[in-house]
Enzyme design. Structure first.
Site, mmCIF file in Angstrom:
data_model
loop_
_atom_site.group_PDB
_atom_site.id
_atom_site.type_symbol
_atom_site.label_atom_id
_atom_site.label_comp_id
_atom_site.label_asym_id
_atom_site.label_seq_id
_atom_site.Cartn_x
_atom_site.Cartn_y
_atom_site.Cartn_z
ATOM 1 N N PHE A 45 3.244 7.386 0.002
ATOM 2 C CA PHE A 45 4.275 7.753 -0.970
ATOM 3 C C PHE A 45 3.687 8.577 -2.115
ATOM 4 C CE2 PHE A 45 6.664 3.637 0.176
ATOM 5 C CZ PHE A 45 7.476 4.306 1.082
ATOM 6 N N ASN B 150 5.114 0.005 -6.981
ATOM 7 C CA ASN B 150 4.676 1.106 -6.130
ATOM 8 C C ASN B 150 4.368 2.326 -6.987
ATOM 9 O OD1 ASN B 150 4.472 2.867 -3.662
ATOM 10 N ND2 ASN B 150 5.306 1.021 -2.718
ATOM 11 N N PRO C 200 0.834 -1.207 0.000
ATOM 12 C CA PRO C 200 0.000 0.000 0.000
ATOM 13 C C PRO C 200 0.865 1.252 0.000
ATOM 14 C CG PRO C 200 -0.910 -1.607 1.500
ATOM 15 C CD PRO C 200 0.397 -2.160 1.026
ATOM 16 N N CYS C 201 0.454 2.230 -0.800
ATOM 17 C CA CYS C 201 1.398 3.291 -1.157
ATOM 18 C C CYS C 201 0.844 4.690 -0.979
ATOM 19 C CB CYS C 201 1.797 3.099 -2.619
ATOM 20 S SG CYS C 201 0.363 2.919 -3.720
ATOM 21 N N GLN C 202 -0.277 4.865 -0.268
ATOM 22 C CA GLN C 202 -0.868 6.194 -0.207
ATOM 23 C C GLN C 202 0.095 7.229 0.361
ATOM 24 O OE1 GLN C 202 -2.235 3.372 0.758
ATOM 25 N NE2 GLN C 202 -4.437 3.304 0.380
#
Length: 532
Positions: free
Chosen positions: A149, A184, A145-147
């Site tokens: 970044f 990502n 999960p990349c929110q």
């Protein structure tokens, strides 16, 4: 070829890898809502129907909870459980009693607790390393999960989710696959600034994999070059176990050796206990002409195979319009022929009409605003900015030259008809009374790929003059390259504080790795595997 899928989500990357002949050893996903979709399409398990008593409990064979507040018989509550409230391993209800419970399963739970299990129970890690007797593990893949970044959201260096790539590196150390694949958002390439210092997340992630004896090749790719109807730039890291790279070296052409050269140097410095400099490693960008040839003349070529055949929103969803002839594009035919049979062979229920294509209800005022958004997309960037200032209330009138351009368009009026405004004052009144400070929503452009930000219904509205509405889940899935028989489960959407942990259908699609991108990545890695 054997692979484990971490952060599996609804299964976009897994479906793409399967189409490239990777066989699932185990999958892991935190959200029970996304897991419901994965289980339905990969195992033919209808968890919602099982919880309602429509199917016997024993028909849930491959979907396992690592640790839950609720007993296995209480599947209804498990499917609604807040994943951030899962009990620690050993303190909750678990479906994992023996190593066989991991074999071919989707394990719902935290990657942190899964790593704890493998550390506490070495036989579990050993079985995964050996793919339960089917040979050495070839690949561990995942998109953490990349929110935090993301450039689209609040970038937070110390967000807890930022530790997940490191947990993936830990899992890789425990299971020792030949390759690791991390996906990502492109925002991971932008430095965090904290107290005047820069922190490069992608570089730190690469160092983490190098420290567990993997050589990390870092890439910046775009899903549109892999055939997806979306402008979706992504960071990709393909990490190769060092002994595997040594075996591959005689098979690498000069371009491929050049690709790995900076990564090999980084790996060597870390093994020698020397702290590498940021300048020691670079990433290769498929969008840059200087790097493009290195993709084209290497095992990475599947990632750019559609660079001269970019798919558009129209290719993806034109046949789903209310007034469509129903004729499907080559893009739609391709995703249905490549991925559809993989899903269909697991179906346990009769095929229904196209699912997930329910239209959301939009009020008349919202429809009038959508027509304004469609008009804005036809203007130049400079003129669009001026009109948006009026919509935001920052100016009270348009320059006459801009007004003349806007008055050429027809608008949906309160009468329900489409009309052009003959007076500038009437046009400005219409715009001002339909203004909003929320300017993130845009109309799609039929002739271009969709934008990357498509994860909630309000992200975009339709491009067609007569389709003043947001997209359906199916339309978003089409853009992402999911086949029509891939069914999304659980709630359609959510709101309020539940956004913090719920993953409804729209978000499942938006968070997924597009299957066509997953397929391209699978083909690239399988090229190297065949050389061993």
């Amino acid at each position: 070829m054997n692979h484990i899928e971490l952060f599996a989500g609804c299964g976009g990357l897994g479906l793409g890898l399967e189409s490239a002949n990777f066989r699932l050893v185990m999958a892991n996903e935190l959200s029970p809502m996304a897991a419901e979709t994965f289980a339905y399409n990969f195992f033919g398990e209808n968890l919602r129907a099982i919880s309602a008593g429509d199917y016997p409990p024993e028909s849930r064979k491959q979907t396992k909870w690592l640790s839950s507040q609720y007993a296995g018989s209480d599947l209804s509550n498990r499917l609604k459980e807040n994943p951030h409230e899962y009990p620690p391993l050993g303190r909750g209800e678990t479906d994992i009693a023996t190593t066989d419970d991991l074999n071919g399963s989707l394990v719902i739970g935290s990657i942190i607790e899964l790593n704890n299990l493998l550390e506490a129970q070495p036989p579990y890690a050993k079985e995964l390393r050996e793919s339960f007797g089917r040979g050495e593990l070839d690949l561990v893949s995942g998109g953490p999960p990349c929110q935090s970044f993301s450039l689209a959201g609040l970038r937070q260096r110390n967000n807890q989710r930022n530790s997940l790539p490191w947990e993936m590196a830990k899992f890789v150390k425990l299971t020792q696959p030949k390759f690791a694949l991390l996906e990502n958002v492109t925002g991971i390439l932008r430095a965090f600034r904290d107290n005047g210092e820069e922190f490069h997340a992608w570089f730190e992630v690469a160092k983490a994999f190098a420290s567990v004896d993997y050589v990390p090749l870092c890439l910046h790719v775009n899903a549109k070059f892999a055939g997806v109807a979306q402008n979706r730039p992504r960071f990709i890291m393909i990490a190769v176990r060092s002994d595997i790279l040594r075996q591959l070296e005689p098979t690498l052409n000069q371009t491929e050796k050049d690709l790995f050269e900076p990564s090999v140097k980084l790996h060597q410095r870390i093994l020698e206990g020397i702290e590498p400099n940021f300048s020691d490693l670079r990433y290769f960008d498929a969008a840059k002409q200087s790097d493009f040839c290195q993709f084209a003349h290497s095992f990475l070529s599947p990632l750019i195979s559609y660079h001269q055949n970019i798919r558009t929103v129209s290719d993806a969803i034109d046949d789903l319009k209310l007034r469509s002839s129903g004729s499907k594009s080559e893009y739609v035919k391709e995703i249905n022929s490549v991925f559809g049979p993989l899903v269909q062979k697991r179906k346990i229920e009769p095929k229904h009409d196209l699912e997930n294509h329910e239209m959301r209800k939009n009020g008349d005022r919202v429809k009038r605003r959508f027509r304004i958004y469609q008009m804005l997309r036809q203007l130049s960037t400079a003129d669009e900015k001026v009109v948006k200032k009026l919509l935001k209330g920052e100016i009270i009138s348009l320059p006459s030259d801009v007004a003349k351009k806007v008055m050429k368009f027809d608008f949906l009026t309160e009468s329900g008809n489409f009309d052009c405004f003959r007076q500038q004052s009437d046009l400005e009144y219409h715009l001002i009374t339909h203004g909003t400070k929320k300017q993130t929503q845009k109309a799609l452009l039929a002739s271009q790929p969709a934008p990357a930000a498509l994860s909630i219904p309000d992200d975009a509205c339709h491009y067609d003059h007569d389709e003043l509405r947001t997209l359906s889940v199916r339309e978003m899935a089409r853009i992402q390259s999911f086949p029509d028989n891939f069914v999304f489960r659980s709630k359609v959407t959510t709101g309020g504080h539940m956004r913090r942990y719920e993953v409804p259908q729209y978000t499942q699609v938006g968070n997924a790795v597009p299957p066509l991108l997953g397929r391209a990545l699978g083909l690239a890695i399988s090229d190297l595997l065949r050389r061993l």
